[in-house]
Write an enzyme that holds these catalytic residues in place. Structure first.
Site, PDB file in Angstrom:
ATOM      1  N   SER A  80     -50.766  28.581 -31.996  1.00  0.00           N
ATOM      2  CA  SER A  80     -51.990  27.966 -32.727  1.00  0.00           C
ATOM      3  C   SER A  80     -52.449  28.660 -34.301  1.00  0.00           C
ATOM      4  O   SER A  80     -51.559  28.063 -35.103  1.00  0.00           O
ATOM      5  CB  SER A  80     -53.724  28.366 -32.232  1.00  0.00           C
ATOM      6  OG  SER A  80     -54.928  27.318 -32.086  1.00  0.00           O
TER       7      SER A  80
ATOM      8  N   ASP B 141     -52.691  22.257 -28.706  1.00  0.00           N
ATOM      9  CA  ASP B 141     -52.920  23.684 -29.063  1.00  0.00           C
ATOM     10  C   ASP B 141     -52.020  25.058 -27.936  1.00  0.00           C
ATOM     11  O   ASP B 141     -52.372  24.644 -26.716  1.00  0.00           O
ATOM     12  CB  ASP B 141     -54.376  23.916 -29.110  1.00  0.00           C
ATOM     13  CG  ASP B 141     -54.492  25.257 -28.997  1.00  0.00           C
ATOM     14  OD1 ASP B 141     -53.302  26.576 -28.969  1.00  0.00           O
ATOM     15  OD2 ASP B 141     -55.131  26.065 -29.836  1.00  0.00           O
TER      16      ASP B 141
END
Length: 259
Positions: free
Chosen positions: A47, A159
């Site tokens: 991320s 993600d």
């Protein structure tokens, strides 16, 4: 393995975890590592850790990364998607990465680099270490529902924090023998959410804490800045988060006698 002996030839890997705007703390950690003259041989990010890691892996200085962090705001890296797959698109993030790094592939990095993502169609963890860097970082930072998934090499990616919040396996895949991890979510307080990003962030954090997706005991040196009072969606405290990351790393390195 015990404390690191810098006289050895162990390959040091740095794993930068996810945490949205809390990722500013990574900048402080990088500064502390540099001051301690710790050479990073490979780096991976999940991320926001993928974004910071990409900057560092491609030769950007800590001062330059800090300047970007202090200037960055969510509206700068997202736009309305008008899509069935997400509320926003993070194409602007890709443009920013291309602006700062150029249109680069993984094999052009100064430090071997990888980004962790999740295949939302299969639930698999996907470690990206070849191809276009900005597309990989966009995928790794793509919070499900909020952002449109990224089409990458035939996969639909989101993600990486869904599978590995601190990307230990990614630096191991790059050959790391001594691992340094940065966990941004170790000390979290949950408050009444003000917006959809807060709701999604709280939902993901609460769920992931019960999945034990990373065994932090397997990380040789684990840095866990206390970011409890900071929002994952606001950037007004970026300077404070950078300092918190710096102090956490300095204190741990001193304790570990890595001076």
């Amino acid at each position: 393995m015990g404390l690191f002996d810098f006289k050895t030839e162990e390959k040091v890997g740095l794993a930068l975890g996810g945490g949205a705007t809390l990722g500013a703390a990574h900048v402080g950690v990088l500064r502390a590592l540099e001051e301690s003259e710790i050479k990073i041989d490979c780096i991976a990010g999940t991320s926001i850790g993928a974004m910071v890691g990409a900057f560092y892996a491609f030769g950007m200085s800590v001062d330059e990364i800090e300047k970007i962090a202090l200037e960055l705001d969510w509206p700068d890296i997202s736009r309305i998607a008008l899509s069935r797959r997400g509320l926003l698109t993070n194409d602007e993030m890709g443009k920013r990465l291309d602006k700062y790094l150029g249109d680069v592939n993984f094999d052009e990095a100064d430090i071997p680099f990888a980004a962790v993502t999740t295949d939302i169609s299969t639930g698999e963890k996907v470690i990206l270490d070849e191809g276009d860097v900005s597309e990989a970082v966009k995928a790794s930072t793509c919070i499900p529902v909020l952002f449109e998934p990224i089409e990458y090499d035939g996969r639909l990616l989101v993600d990486g924090g869904l599978k590995e919040s601190v990307p230990l396996s990614a630096i191991q895949s790059l050959g790391a023998e001594y691992t340094i991890g940065v966990d941004l979510n170790a000390h979290r307080n949950y408050e009444r959410p003000d917006n959809i990003l807060d709701i999604l962030s709280n939902t993901l954090e609460i769920a992931l804490k019960h999945l034990a997706n990373v065994n932090t005991n397997e990380i040789d040196l684990l840095i866990q800045p206390n970011l409890a009072e900071f929002s994952r969606s606001e950037t007004k405290d970026t300077d404070k988060m950078i300092e918190r990351g710096y102090q956490a790393a300095k204190d741990l390195l001193k304790e570990a006698q890595i001076k």
